[in-house]
Motif scaffolding. Structure first.
Motif, PDB file in Angstrom:
ATOM      1  N   ARG A   7      -1.865  29.173  16.324  1.00 50.82           N
ATOM      2  CA  ARG A   7      -0.908  29.924  16.475  1.00 50.82           C
ATOM      3  C   ARG A   7      -1.757  31.168  15.727  1.00 50.82           C
ATOM      4  N   LEU A   8      -2.882  31.461  15.678  1.00 50.35           N
ATOM      5  CA  LEU A   8      -3.396  32.985  15.666  1.00 50.35           C
ATOM      6  C   LEU A   8      -3.797  33.235  16.886  1.00 50.35           C
ATOM      7  N   THR A   9      -4.367  32.380  17.310  1.00 50.02           N
ATOM      8  CA  THR A   9      -4.660  33.211  18.073  1.00 50.02           C
ATOM      9  C   THR A   9      -3.631  33.615  19.373  1.00 50.02           C
ATOM     10  N   ARG A  62      -1.919  37.015  17.582  1.00 51.09           N
ATOM     11  CA  ARG A  62      -3.471  38.150  18.106  1.00 51.09           C
ATOM     12  C   ARG A  62      -3.381  38.674  18.871  1.00 51.09           C
ATOM     13  N   HIS A  63      -3.600  37.988  19.876  1.00 54.58           N
ATOM     14  CA  HIS A  63      -3.031  38.147  21.525  1.00 54.58           C
ATOM     15  C   HIS A  63      -1.482  38.446  21.927  1.00 54.58           C
ATOM     16  N   ARG A  64      -0.818  38.612  21.243  1.00 53.39           N
ATOM     17  CA  ARG A  64       0.573  39.309  21.471  1.00 53.39           C
ATOM     18  C   ARG A  64       0.573  40.839  20.816  1.00 53.39           C
ATOM     19  N   GLN A 118      -1.490  42.983  22.709  1.00 54.99           N
ATOM     20  CA  GLN A 118      -0.768  43.269  23.637  1.00 54.99           C
ATOM     21  C   GLN A 118       0.478  44.394  23.282  1.00 54.99           C
ATOM     22  N   SER A 119       1.192  43.770  22.024  1.00 52.08           N
ATOM     23  CA  SER A 119       2.073  44.913  21.762  1.00 52.08           C
ATOM     24  C   SER A 119       1.532  46.442  21.356  1.00 52.08           C
ATOM     25  N   ALA A 120       0.085  46.070  20.441  1.00 50.87           N
ATOM     26  CA  ALA A 120      -0.504  47.907  20.108  1.00 50.87           C
ATOM     27  C   ALA A 120      -0.932  48.341  21.159  1.00 50.87           C
ATOM     28  N   GLY A 121      -1.231  47.423  22.263  1.00 50.78           N
ATOM     29  CA  GLY A 121      -1.623  48.510  23.912  1.00 50.78           C
ATOM     30  C   GLY A 121      -0.620  48.496  24.861  1.00 50.78           C
ATOM     31  N   GLU A 122       0.570  48.139  24.596  1.00 51.03           N
ATOM     32  CA  GLU A 122       2.366  48.857  25.299  1.00 51.03           C
ATOM     33  C   GLU A 122       2.670  50.080  24.328  1.00 51.03           C
ATOM     34  N   GLN A 123       1.891  50.036  23.132  1.00 50.98           N
ATOM     35  CA  GLN A 123       2.301  51.334  21.886  1.00 50.98           C
ATOM     36  C   GLN A 123       1.824  52.698  22.271  1.00 50.98           C
ATOM     37  N   LEU A 124       0.186  52.133  22.260  1.00 53.68           N
ATOM     38  CA  LEU A 124      -0.681  53.566  22.409  1.00 53.68           C
ATOM     39  C   LEU A 124      -0.073  53.901  24.150  1.00 53.68           C
TER      40      LEU A 124
END
Length: 120
Positions: A63-65, A68-70, A73-79
């Motif tokens: 679940r933690l992995t 982390r991936h989600r 991905q969200s941080a990448g989209e925000q960047l």
């Protein structure tokens, strides 16, 4: 009593002592066996508890992995969205500098562009 009778009694006493010693050894061995069985049962219970804990931890790691991936991905989209917004701001600033800026919304007076005030 004769010598043979005395020897027979001594043999019987020695044999009884041997039987008692054997019985004590057997009793001790049975007691050790019972302790070993109890220890084995407790070890098996502990192993089952540990297997359960390992399964729970593996689920949590999974679940933690995924989290982390989600989040990555969200941080990448925000960047990427931030970079697009910065690019739009640069384009807008460039357009304003060149005097090709967007017209102010209708109904709201806009500020004159620098250099267009004229002389008083």
């Amino acid at each position: 009593m004769g010598h043979t009778a005395l020897a027979g009694l001594l043999d019987i006493a020695a044999l009884q002592a041997k039987h008692i010693e054997t019985y004590e050894s057997l009793t001790k061995a049975l007691s050790q066996r019972d302790e070993l069985r109890e220890t084995a049962a407790k070890s098996q219970q502990l192993a089952m508890v540990l297997y359960g804990m390992i399964g729970t931890l593996q689920d949590r790691v999974t679940r933690l992995t995924e989290d982390r991936h989600r989040l990555a991905q969200s941080a990448g989209e925000q960047l990427a969205a931030g970079a697009r917004a910065e690019e739009r701001e640069r384009k807008l600033a460039r357009a304003l500098e060149l005097g090709n800026g967007p017209e102010p919304p209708s109904g709201r007076p806009g500020l004159p562009r620098p250099g267009s005030w004229g002389v008083w």
